[in-house]
Design a protein around this motif. Structure first.
Motif, PDB file in Angstrom:
ATOM      1  N   ALA A 139      -2.004  15.033  -1.156  1.00 36.96           N
ATOM      2  CA  ALA A 139      -1.128  15.185   0.019  1.00 36.96           C
ATOM      3  C   ALA A 139      -0.330  16.478  -0.095  1.00 36.96           C
ATOM      4  O   ALA A 139      -0.178  17.222   0.876  1.00 36.96           O
ATOM      5  N   ALA A 141       1.731  10.227   3.303  1.00 41.92           N
ATOM      6  CA  ALA A 141       2.105  10.698   4.649  1.00 41.92           C
ATOM      7  C   ALA A 141       3.542  11.205   4.645  1.00 41.92           C
ATOM      8  O   ALA A 141       3.847  12.240   5.247  1.00 41.92           O
ATOM      9  N   PHE A 198      -9.781  20.384  -6.510  1.00 41.05           N
ATOM     10  CA  PHE A 198     -10.950  19.536  -6.245  1.00 41.05           C
ATOM     11  C   PHE A 198     -11.916  19.576  -7.432  1.00 41.05           C
ATOM     12  O   PHE A 198     -12.400  18.552  -7.902  1.00 41.05           O
ATOM     13  N   TRP A 232      -6.573  24.372  -3.263  1.00 39.49           N
ATOM     14  CA  TRP A 232      -7.272  23.131  -2.902  1.00 39.49           C
ATOM     15  C   TRP A 232      -8.605  23.035  -3.629  1.00 39.49           C
ATOM     16  O   TRP A 232      -8.952  21.992  -4.191  1.00 39.49           O
ATOM     17  N   THR A 269      -3.792  10.348  -7.076  1.00 40.10           N
ATOM     18  CA  THR A 269      -4.611  11.272  -6.275  1.00 40.10           C
ATOM     19  C   THR A 269      -4.073  11.427  -4.859  1.00 40.10           C
ATOM     20  O   THR A 269      -4.020  12.543  -4.332  1.00 40.10           O
ATOM     21  N   GLU A 270      -3.667  10.319  -4.240  1.00 36.78           N
ATOM     22  CA  GLU A 270      -3.171  10.392  -2.851  1.00 36.78           C
ATOM     23  C   GLU A 270      -1.943  11.300  -2.761  1.00 36.78           C
ATOM     24  O   GLU A 270      -1.711  11.922  -1.729  1.00 36.78           O
ATOM     25  N   TYR A 287      -0.247   5.202   0.290  1.00 35.73           N
ATOM     26  CA  TYR A 287      -0.571   5.837   1.579  1.00 35.73           C
ATOM     27  C   TYR A 287       0.700   6.247   2.327  1.00 35.73           C
ATOM     28  O   TYR A 287       0.742   7.276   2.995  1.00 35.73           O
ATOM     29  N   ILE A 288       1.721   5.400   2.227  1.00 36.51           N
ATOM     30  CA  ILE A 288       3.005   5.755   2.861  1.00 36.51           C
ATOM     31  C   ILE A 288       3.563   7.001   2.173  1.00 36.51           C
ATOM     32  O   ILE A 288       3.998   7.957   2.827  1.00 36.51           O
ATOM     33  N   ARG A 336     -10.604  17.544 -10.269  1.00 39.76           N
ATOM     34  CA  ARG A 336     -10.771  16.100 -10.040  1.00 39.76           C
ATOM     35  C   ARG A 336     -12.204  15.668 -10.318  1.00 39.76           C
ATOM     36  O   ARG A 336     -12.454  14.651 -10.945  1.00 39.76           O
ATOM     37  N   ALA A 363      -2.866  19.458   0.288  1.00 35.49           N
ATOM     38  CA  ALA A 363      -3.427  19.535   1.645  1.00 35.49           C
ATOM     39  C   ALA A 363      -2.351  19.928   2.653  1.00 35.49           C
ATOM     40  O   ALA A 363      -2.653  20.579   3.658  1.00 35.49           O
ATOM     41  N   ASP A 423       0.828  -1.220   0.000  1.00 35.36           N
ATOM     42  CA  ASP A 423       0.000   0.000   0.000  1.00 35.36           C
ATOM     43  C   ASP A 423       0.861   1.268   0.000  1.00 35.36           C
ATOM     44  O   ASP A 423       0.672   2.192   0.805  1.00 35.36           O
TER      45      ASP A 423
END
Lengths: 288, 288
Positions: A260, A235, A281, A277, A255-256, A231-232, A284, A263, A228
């Motif tokens: 990130a 962050a 959005f 932001w 997207t992640e 997600y790492i 997207r 945000a 995954d």
């Protein structure tokens, strides 16, 4: 010395500022045959459709600089890199990050480029410094300095800081000002060593505190070998930007990752009224 | 003073340590009728199935402490809070965070609880301090201190630090040690003020540097009124943990949130060999 130097890249009359007061600059990583078989095959066939498509898509997804790498085994990189750059410049007007270990290919690329490019990269080895820095000076380019030298990648933040300090000093001697040196602290995978990410964060903090330079990174390396990964990477992107990362080399189509980055800018007060932001959005939503 | 105090909560023989060297402690937020009509309706009907289900699901998703709130308008909170706690304790064995503004309900809850609970919350107002702190002392509970007082929520990190300092000092006078005070710096929405998130991050950094206490937060407030909140919450979680947040009150059932917490711990070197990341990944796969 200011803790927040500004690097300004340009392409023709378009400029992109990189600094810690403004939004994070995403350098799109996808125009690179390394590890992308479909790009490699297309380049080997002399088909540049995918290159142009990758350029357009990454800029649409928020990249404001594009990395261009044409390292195809067996190919003439001098000709191929120039060709790939021409294709990219025919469809988008963002500054380029010229990604090659071949000084001749770099020189040819800098000659045809109209603006202030980012060279990817120099490292702390004497051979690298003396072949790349004069080209950076001659063509008024900025340069990425990797925190490694003949002995490899130093294990500690303090030793990586030393390599960065050496690159910055040598750049100065060749006439490349400190604000045009962008340091890559190097991120090793946390799959092999769970403290690897922290080591890189500490390296960033040390270098920023000492020199105030901009920081780049191939920020997805940290998750290599882990499940995954997106997600790492998301962050890690957030904590690295907070530590001082200003221009990650990354894939804005995930997207992640792009969320990130945006945000985190918002979280750090770098997105006035949240307009970046909200704009992203809406884009997207439209593309869904 | 140590910059890294440890708060130890317990339920019966199970203890949970909160500190900056260990993994972030997720306090599950879902057992709360505020803003959740389905929970509200169930509690009004005296149906606790959903409460038990929320307890089990949150613990499965990685919460190691559960917030319990039974604030139902018109209901007898003294009886209802105790009942909800009994239901939760019948299905899981994690420490509880007792969430009420009613001193009588708090007292009844603390009496029936077997272990060291976390009280949610006290604030800087005299009335709050003198009603809650003696109960914390008497029952050996830890307590969340909100950075607000009679004048509201201070606008600057420095003023919020002052409120925190006052709560910590007053707690000491009532016999509640500093390591049992967990500060909530309060996060306002970035939808109204794009610097609100940064203000909270700076508040965390100031309080941690000064007192080394643990930090909690309802970390989803920052994104209120913005689109695609889960991505904002994930990035904000990462930067807040890096700043010093140790025990967010959050929803572990949102994948973006629980992965942000785990990936940030990994990024900061707090997940030895990445085992927590890998275990959580396997659980997500199994539940897909």
């Amino acid at each position: 010395m200011s803790k927040n130097l500004k690097t300004t890249l340009s392409f023709k009359d378009k400029a992109v500022d990189i600094h810690r007061d403004g939004p994070t600059v995403m350098i799109g990583e996808r125009i690179n045959p390394t590890g992308r078989k479909v790009v490699l095959a297309a380049l080997q066939e002399g088909n540049f459709d995918l290159v142009r498509e990758d350029a357009i898509k990454q800029v649409e997804a928020g990249a404001t600089v594009l990395d261009v790498n044409a390292g195809v085994p067996g190919a003439d990189e001098v000709a191929l890199l120039s060709q790939v750059m021409q294709e990219v410049m025919s469809v988008v007007d963002v500054p380029l990050c010229i990604d090659t270990a071949n000084p001749k290919a770099l020189e040819a690329a800098l000659k045809l480029y109209d603006g202030k490019a980012l060279i990817n990269s120099v490292n702390g080895e004497e051979k690298s410094l003396e072949s790349v820095l004069p080209l950076a000076k001659e063509h008024g380019a900025a340069v990425i300095g990797l925190c490694m030298n003949d002995d490899g990648i130093p294990a500690t933040p303090e030793l990586r800081l030393k390599v960065a300090a050496n690159i910055i000093e040598r750049a100065g001697k060749y006439g490349v000002p400190v604000e045009d040196v962008v340091i890559d602290p190097l991120a090793m995978t946390m799959g092999a060593d769970h403290t690897a990410g922290l080591t890189t964060l500490k390296t960033i903090e040390l270098i920023v505190a000492e020199f105030g330079v901009n920081i780049t990174m191939g920020a997805s390396n940290v998750s290599f070998g882990m499940p995954d990964r997106k997600y790492i990477n998301a962050a890690y992107m957030a904590v690295a930007i907070q530590a001082g990362l200003t221009c990650p080399i990354t894939n804005p189509l995930v997207t992640e990752i792009s969320t990130a980055v945006l945000a985190t800018d918002l979280s750090l007060g770098r997105d006035e009224f949240g307009m970046n932001w909200i704009k992203a959005f809406r884009k997207r939503k439209k593309n869904q």
